[in-house]
Design an enzyme around this catalytic site. Structure first.
Site, PDB file in Angstrom:
ATOM      1  N   GLY C  55      25.492  14.008  29.079  1.00 18.17           N
ATOM      2  CA  GLY C  55      25.388  14.057  27.633  1.00 18.17           C
ATOM      3  C   GLY C  55      24.716  12.808  27.090  1.00 18.17           C
ATOM      4  O   GLY C  55      24.790  11.736  27.699  1.00 18.17           O
ATOM      5  N   SER C  56      24.052  12.923  25.947  1.00 19.55           N
ATOM      6  CA  SER C  56      23.506  11.746  25.277  1.00 19.55           C
ATOM      7  C   SER C  56      24.626  11.014  24.539  1.00 19.55           C
ATOM      8  O   SER C  56      25.763  11.474  24.490  1.00 19.55           O
ATOM      9  CB  SER C  56      22.409  12.162  24.292  1.00 19.55           C
ATOM     10  OG  SER C  56      21.280  12.608  25.009  1.00 19.55           O
ATOM     11  N   HIS C  58      25.383   7.774  25.286  1.00 21.86           N
ATOM     12  CA  HIS C  58      25.861   6.671  26.123  1.00 21.86           C
ATOM     13  C   HIS C  58      24.761   5.632  26.345  1.00 21.86           C
ATOM     14  O   HIS C  58      24.860   4.822  27.251  1.00 21.86           O
ATOM     15  CB  HIS C  58      26.311   7.195  27.484  1.00 21.86           C
ATOM     16  CG  HIS C  58      27.271   8.323  27.405  1.00 21.86           C
ATOM     17  ND1 HIS C  58      28.455   8.222  26.736  1.00 21.86           N
ATOM     18  CD2 HIS C  58      27.223   9.588  27.901  1.00 21.86           C
ATOM     19  CE1 HIS C  58      29.098   9.375  26.817  1.00 21.86           C
ATOM     20  NE2 HIS C  58      28.365  10.223  27.508  1.00 21.86           N
ATOM     21  N   ASP C 111      29.276  18.311  33.780  1.00 28.17           N
ATOM     22  CA  ASP C 111      28.211  17.677  34.550  1.00 28.17           C
ATOM     23  C   ASP C 111      28.211  18.206  35.975  1.00 28.17           C
ATOM     24  O   ASP C 111      27.156  18.519  36.546  1.00 28.17           O
ATOM     25  CB  ASP C 111      28.388  16.157  34.542  1.00 28.17           C
ATOM     26  CG  ASP C 111      28.257  15.580  33.137  1.00 28.17           C
ATOM     27  OD1 ASP C 111      27.195  15.031  32.822  1.00 28.17           O
ATOM     28  OD2 ASP C 111      29.199  15.733  32.341  1.00 28.17           O
ATOM     29  N   HIS C 220      33.374   9.696  25.823  1.00 23.62           N
ATOM     30  CA  HIS C 220      32.915  10.813  25.001  1.00 23.62           C
ATOM     31  C   HIS C 220      33.687  10.883  23.703  1.00 23.62           C
ATOM     32  O   HIS C 220      33.844  11.951  23.115  1.00 23.62           O
ATOM     33  CB  HIS C 220      33.075  12.134  25.743  1.00 23.62           C
ATOM     34  CG  HIS C 220      32.260  12.204  26.974  1.00 23.62           C
ATOM     35  ND1 HIS C 220      32.700  11.713  28.166  1.00 23.62           N
ATOM     36  CD2 HIS C 220      31.014  12.676  27.187  1.00 23.62           C
ATOM     37  CE1 HIS C 220      31.763  11.883  29.076  1.00 23.62           C
ATOM     38  NE2 HIS C 220      30.724  12.458  28.517  1.00 23.62           N
TER      39      HIS C 220
END
Ligand SMILES: Nc1ncnc2c1ncn2[C@@H]1O[C@H](COP(=O)(O)OP(=O)(O)O)[C@@H](O)[C@H]1O
Ligand SMILES: Nc1ncnc2c1ncn2[C@@H]1O[C@H](COP(=O)(O)OP(=O)(O)O)[C@@H](O)[C@H]1O
Ligand SMILES: [Mg+2]
Ligand SMILES: [Mg+2]
Ligand SMILES: [Mg+2]
Ligand SMILES: [Mg+2]
Lengths: 206, 334, 334, 206
Positions: C55-56, C58, C111, C220
């Site tokens: 996911g973006s 990070h 993931d 997250h």
């Protein structure tokens, strides 16, 4: 306070400044947060706490006391107010060099020296919304009182009253020096923190 | 106020200690007078030394830029408060090799006055000092009637390029000259979405509601000149770029360096959205972005916001910008 | 929610575009399928390739670690959401030189499943894939009864060291082995002072009042296991270190790498205060901190907080960590 | 809905899912923000928006519709739910291969295939507080209804009711799979977002 400021009375006055500044730290910070960067209270408290620690030493005359205040402020306050108050006490002390005690005229000479020193160092004019707006009327009031024969205490009181009025009068104007100048019109309605602390310094003996 | 700190009084000391320990391969921290962060191998024989400093809270500025190819020493004051002359003088003496010292000073009354005193004292001890004043912030208008423009994010570019000039062996006058040239060709402007809180103040420096943005903020949590309702990132970026492009003599065909700088609490992804718009606007105007850097470099504690800086480059500045650097916050070629 | 964004739907696309433009000297961004960030010179003949993603939100993970000596490609999904198999497959194909590809996958169900599918599809096209799962987060206990430990800040160490192994010419099995070895010797734990807000959610992922801290947060915006009243930075740091030191087989005389990682909205000065305490505690235990790194590397948008990671080093890991790297977020020796 | 699901009716059902998911996006996100990472609503909306766009095409039979749903979800959703719903529709479609229309038993076969597929792919057991807790009871209820001779619509209704109950029953338990498992006891009292979306999917035709 006595009618003259001898060395001991000068030390007491400075001690009183330390107490007032400690008490007013939050107030000064709040003023500075509004139109500056919120550190004026901490700066002044840090400086005068260091000054107070030095007051237990031996001093030959008022000049030596005032010079110690100057160098201590220069090396502990930082920011704009550190060099400016340092210069104030340094130039003020130089104006009373050689006097064993300060009478009304002596106090007036100190304040005039301080006021002119601040003005020269910071290149601010009256009406620029800085501590100069407290120092300059204070010097004038002190000189007028001394010319009328007032004693040290009365001269200091006259100066303090003028500084307080000068500080109040910084409220409706825009700033041309210091951080508040970045705000333009938005500084209107707020008192300059340095003018306020100048009024506390001159009024501390009351 | 919620912070990862111990006593608010100890923030700078403990943070600088941790910083010194974390980077003990490139620098040394001296605690007395408080504080001087000096390049490990200072003084470097024959090299002009660079000293900068100012209030803390802008990290990585200045300590993060100490090292080969950039600063010889940094002097961190209390949070947002210029250091006193003592540590500035100590730093100046510690790094002078005899070739003279350049003071890089952000244009704030406090910094100017304290560095001025330190320079006088250094001169009295026989050290030649040249001062480069940084005043890149176009948010401050009418500079004739103010304390003048502030030094903000452009400071790191002055430090990088002047540092490289010193490293290649330029003399005192030449290093100061290139530093001033960088400053003269640099313009910045910033905005805040949310303010920061100075640890010992305990309360935010200003307050913004859920729809407000401060345009033209400085880096000390001072409010800006204008408060507006929030707009898209592109529209806000345009508001930063416009006064820069109005003020910087730049034309189609010129080369620029773009610095998009985060104020400390802004996610990197948002900085790249701002960068994207800057690149778009400059492309439209035919200006070549030949160097670019995006990140948190000149911050204001945890403030949310960003600034845009343009530096109009010439060949020499580009070459010096590209020269190797090894500091905690900037590193390449080494 | 106040952010420097345009439409919440466009955050990842625009940010990755800006990122690609800002770093076009070292990488290329492919937008279809969305998105693949690949090393400029990929595929590198004869070299095992490394692909990571997730996911973006990070950033700089993972795109900021694409470049010589580290990742060959990164696949950013929507904010906090694993990418689908398509771009993972596209990235894998784009960087494979025939020597095989290592997938570095943070241990989250999404993931794992998406990378699994992509690896199956790659295999069907004749590409050998080894998967290195990262699960360094000691906040997740009873891993037999959960989805297992999460992959957090330690991921960047796996990427750095495995990346250096690939760069020096190790084969597929060897690169995967060193990646797994790094993971096996890495432990992390984080805390949050303030949550983050996912752009399309519009509201914070959890709420904390002025005196609360979440201990054991993930990256997250998911809440942690425990909510406590705020304490000093030293006491909070001890709370992060304790479970790490309980879990990592480490003894007096051992060498460790310390990573103090900011969650995105924490000033650098606070991270160094945390680092200072970590160094103090490890020194008391006779553990040598031989490598250290402090900064915002594996973030959670604008979350305020930090994590501590320890990696027990051996000589080979140290050498590979020191090897040259040239990415947007990590650079040395080049 | 008709007593059997032919190709057109299957398409209508999927279209109805898209509408329900779009409507419930915020609700699913809120559930996921509480015990996950707050993206389940956006993930599902993105996926079924892409699916809906594909529904204008030509399909040979229900299997082809369902397989298109599967591959579209796999390549647009991401996260945990993407592969899991992808697997559900893929394995479900394989279970109805060759049927021109789905009667009650056909629908039950689809749901059983989906449920077992999700379980195998995610390695979750009943009671782990995941979408499996909606799919498994739904498959049982569907098979029971089909065995009783219920038509497609009635089988789907029975499955939806069981899924809804299963989703509700995820509230009092701790999670052992997915992000909610990181929360330990703190997940108690909150409904699993994936179980909830499963109930919406199966109930969309009502
Ligand atoms: N150029 C100047 N001349 C005179 N006084 C000044 C000048 N600049 C600033 N000041 C005074 O300094 C005060 C601020 O002091 P302080 O907050 O301690 O330092 P800083 O502005 O560096 O944070 C202002 O309120 C003003 O009175
Ligand atoms: N191992 C698993 N088996 C079955 N379902 C799972 C598993 N892991 C997660 N899920 C389901 O996925 C849902 C979360 O989906 P979503 O929020 O879209 O993905 P992510 O968790 O990657 O953010 C959970 O509510 C749960 O129902
Ligand atoms: Mg101030
Ligand atoms: Mg200040
Ligand atoms: Mg997710
Ligand atoms: Mg989720």
């Amino acid at each position: 306070m006595a009618g003259v400021l001898d060395t001991a009375a000068t030390v007491s006055w400075i001690r009183a400044i330390g107490a007032v500044i400690a008490e007013q730290e939050q107030h000064l910070t709040t003023l500075d947060r509004t139109i500056g960067d919120g550190d004026h209270g901490a700066n002044m408290r840090r400086g005068f706490a260091a000054v107070t620690e030095k007051l237990d030493g031996e001093f030959a005359d008022p000049e030596e006391v005032l010079k110690t205040v100057a160098t201590t402020l220069i090396s502990t306050v930082g920011g704009a107010s550190g060099p400016l108050y340092g210069t104030a006490f340094l130039k003020g002390s130089m104006a009373v060099k050689g006097r064993a005690e300060l009478d009304g005229a002596g106090v007036a000479a100190f304040i005039r020296g301080a006021a002119d020193g601040v003005k020269a160092r910071g290149k601010a004019e009256a009406g620029d919304k800085t501590m100069v707006d407290a120092w300059l009327p204070a010097a004038e009031a002190a000189e007028a009182a001394a010319a009328d024969g007032a004693d040290a205490q009365a001269v200091l009181s006259a100066a303090a009253a003028a500084a307080r009025k000068g500080a109040e009068e910084t409220e409706p104007i825009v700033a041309r020096k210091g951080r508040a100048s970045y705000l333009g019109e938005r500084a209107i309605g707020h008192r300059d923190p340095g003018a306020e602390s100048t009024a506390f310094i001159l009024g501390a003996a009351e | 106020m919620k912070k990862l700190i111990n006593d608010p009084e100890d923030v700078v000391r403990e943070s600088v200690q941790g910083f010194g320990h974390a980077h003990d391969d490139i620098l040394t921290v001296f605690e007395e007078p408080p504080f001087v962060i000096a390049r490990k191998d200072a003084p470097v024989a024959g090299k002009v030394a660079l000293v900068s400093g100012g209030g803390s809270g802008h990290e990585p500025l200045h300590g993060g830029f100490v090292g080969r190819g950039m600063l010889d020493a940094a002097v961190p004051g209390p949070v947002f408060t210029s250091p006193t002359p003592d540590p500035i003088l100590a730093a100046t003496k510690a790094v002078d090799s005899g070739a003279g010292v350049v003071h890089i000073v952000k244009n704030y009354t406090g910094d100017v006055l304290n560095f001025e005193t330190a320079a006088d004292l250094a001169l009295a001890e026989g050290i030649e000092v040249e001062t480069v004043l940084v005043d890149d912030d176009v948010a401050v208008k009418d500079s004739l009637y103010t304390a003048g423009r502030r030094g903000v994010a452009g400071t790191m570019l002055v430090e990088k390029i002047a540092g490289a000039a010193a490293e290649r062996g330029d003399d005192l006058a030449a290093v100061a000259e290139i530093g001033r040239r960088v400053n003269a060709n640099t313009r910045s402007m910033g905005l805040a979405l949310a303010p920061c809180t100075v640890p010992h103040a305990g309360e935010p420096s200003f307050t913004l509601d859920e729809t407000e943005v401060e345009i033209g903020i400085g880096i000390h949590g001072e409010p800006g000149r204008e408060r507006i309702a929030i707009e898209s990132a592109d529209a806000l970026t345009d508001r930063l770029l416009e006064p820069i492009l109005e003020d910087l003599p730049i034309a189609s065909g010129d080369d620029v360096l773009v610095l998009v700088n985060g104020m400390g609490g802004t996610p990197q992804s948002e900085l790249y959205i701002v960068y994207r718009r800057v690149a778009e606007v400059l492309a439209e105007r035919g200006i070549s972005v030949t160097r670019k850097i995006v990140g948190n470099y000149v911050t204001s504690l945890e403030m949310q916001g960003a600034s845009v800086t343009l530096l109009k480059l010439d060949a020499e500045m580009t070459e010096l910008y590209d020269a190797p650097v090894h500091t905690a916050a900037l590193r390449w070629g080494l």
